[in-house]
Design a protein around this motif. Structure first.
Motif, PDB file in Angstrom:
ATOM      1  N   ASN A   6       0.842  -1.181   0.000  1.00 65.80           N
ATOM      2  CA  ASN A   6       0.000   0.000   0.000  1.00 65.80           C
ATOM      3  C   ASN A   6       0.884   1.240   0.000  1.00 65.80           C
ATOM      4  O   ASN A   6       1.821   1.351   0.794  1.00 65.80           O
ATOM      5  N   GLU A   7       0.609   2.169  -0.881  1.00 68.68           N
ATOM      6  CA  GLU A   7       1.448   3.356  -1.034  1.00 68.68           C
ATOM      7  C   GLU A   7       1.534   4.181   0.244  1.00 68.68           C
ATOM      8  O   GLU A   7       2.607   4.654   0.625  1.00 68.68           O
ATOM      9  N   ASP A   8       0.423   4.347   0.925  1.00 76.47           N
ATOM     10  CA  ASP A   8       0.436   5.139   2.158  1.00 76.47           C
ATOM     11  C   ASP A   8       1.251   4.454   3.253  1.00 76.47           C
ATOM     12  O   ASP A   8       2.020   5.093   3.959  1.00 76.47           O
ATOM     13  N   VAL A   9       1.066   3.156   3.403  1.00 77.38           N
ATOM     14  CA  VAL A   9       1.796   2.417   4.434  1.00 77.38           C
ATOM     15  C   VAL A   9       3.293   2.454   4.151  1.00 77.38           C
ATOM     16  O   VAL A   9       4.104   2.753   5.030  1.00 77.38           O
ATOM     17  N   SER A  10       3.675   2.145   2.911  1.00 74.43           N
ATOM     18  CA  SER A  10       5.107   2.111   2.590  1.00 74.43           C
ATOM     19  C   SER A  10       5.746   3.499   2.648  1.00 74.43           C
ATOM     20  O   SER A  10       6.915   3.630   2.999  1.00 74.43           O
ATOM     21  N   SER A  11       4.983   4.541   2.354  1.00 69.83           N
ATOM     22  CA  SER A  11       5.575   5.880   2.428  1.00 69.83           C
ATOM     23  C   SER A  11       5.741   6.332   3.884  1.00 69.83           C
ATOM     24  O   SER A  11       6.746   6.959   4.228  1.00 69.83           O
ATOM     25  N   TYR A  12       4.804   6.001   4.744  1.00 68.31           N
ATOM     26  CA  TYR A  12       4.967   6.339   6.161  1.00 68.31           C
ATOM     27  C   TYR A  12       6.010   5.445   6.831  1.00 68.31           C
ATOM     28  O   TYR A  12       6.588   5.820   7.841  1.00 68.31           O
ATOM     29  N   HIS A  36       7.928   8.433  12.038  1.00 69.10           N
ATOM     30  CA  HIS A  36       6.573   8.864  12.320  1.00 69.10           C
ATOM     31  C   HIS A  36       5.886   7.790  13.149  1.00 69.10           C
ATOM     32  O   HIS A  36       6.312   6.638  13.152  1.00 69.10           O
ATOM     33  N   ALA A  48       2.703   6.728  12.743  1.00 72.17           N
ATOM     34  CA  ALA A  48       1.542   6.146  12.071  1.00 72.17           C
ATOM     35  C   ALA A  48       1.662   4.627  11.914  1.00 72.17           C
ATOM     36  O   ALA A  48       0.722   3.891  12.230  1.00 72.17           O
TER      37      ALA A  48
END
Length: 168
Positions: free
Chosen positions: A142-148, A153, A155
Motif C-alpha cells: 500500500n502506497e500510504d503504508v510504505s511511504s509512512y 513517524h 503512524a
C-alpha cells in the motif's frame, strides 16, 4: 455382572480435522510476506536517503530521540515529551545517536514488519494461509503504508499495535 468399558466420544469436529498442506506451510507464507515487505522497504529507504528527503517531522523526532537518549532524567523526559509520541523517539534514540536522522528512521522497519505480520495473522482468522499472505502483501505494498514506513513517524507503529490488538 455388568462390564464397564471406556467409551470414546468426540466433542467437536476439529479433533478429527486433518491439516491441509497450505496450513502446514503457514510459517513459510508468513516468511515470504515479511521478505517481500523488507525487499520493498529497503529500496524505498535507500532512495529516500539518496534524495535527502528529510521532512520537519523526521528532524523533530530525531531531536526528541537524541534528547531522550542523552538527557539525565530519562523517565521525566519520556513522560513529558509534549505533543510528540514518546514510543517512536525512545526506540529510535540509539539509531539517532549513531547515525543521526537516517539512523533514527530505521526504527520503522520492525514496526512495518510487525504490521505485515499482524495483518497476516488477522487475515488467517477468515482466510487460507495463501490468501492471508496476499492480504499481508496488499498492506505492505500500500502506497500510504510504505511511504509512512520510511518516515520517522508514529503512524505505522500505531497501526501495527492496533492490528495486533484486533488480531489477538
Amino acid at each position: 455382572m455388568t462390564l464397564l468399558t471406556d467409551q470414546k466420544s468426540t466433542v467437536g469436529e476439529e479433533s478429527d480435522r486433518v491439516e491441509t498442506e497450505s496450513e502446514k506451510n503457514q510459517g513459510l507464507f508468513l516468511v515470504v510476506a515479511l521478505l517481500v515487505a523488507t525487499a520493498v522497504w529497503v529500496p524505498l529507504f535507500v532512495a529516500r536517503v539518496q534524495a535527502h528527503q528529510i521532512n520537519v517531522d523526521d528532524y523533530l523526532y530525531a531531536d526528541v530521540a537524541r534528547s531522550l537518549f542523552w538527557h539525565g532524567h530519562f523517565v521525566s523526559s519520556f513522560l513529558h515529551s509534549g505533543t510528540t509520541s514518546p514510543l517512536v523517539p525512545t526506540l529510535a534514540a540509539p539509531g539517532a545517536d549513531i547515525a543521526g536522522v537516517y539512523g533514527a528512521m530505521t526504527v520503522e522497519l520492525p514496526f512495518f514488519l510487525m504490521l505485515v505480520a499482524g495483518s497476516f495473522f488477522l487475515a488467517r482468522v477468515w482466510l487460507s494461509p495463501l490468501a492471508a499472505m496476499v492480504a499481508a502483501l496488499v498492506v505492505a505494498l500500500n502506497e500510504d503504508v510504505s511511504s509512512y514506513a520510511v518516515m520517522l513517524h508514529f503512524a505505522v507503529p500505531t497501526a501495527a499495535a492496533l492490528v495486533w490488538a484486533i488480531a489477538s
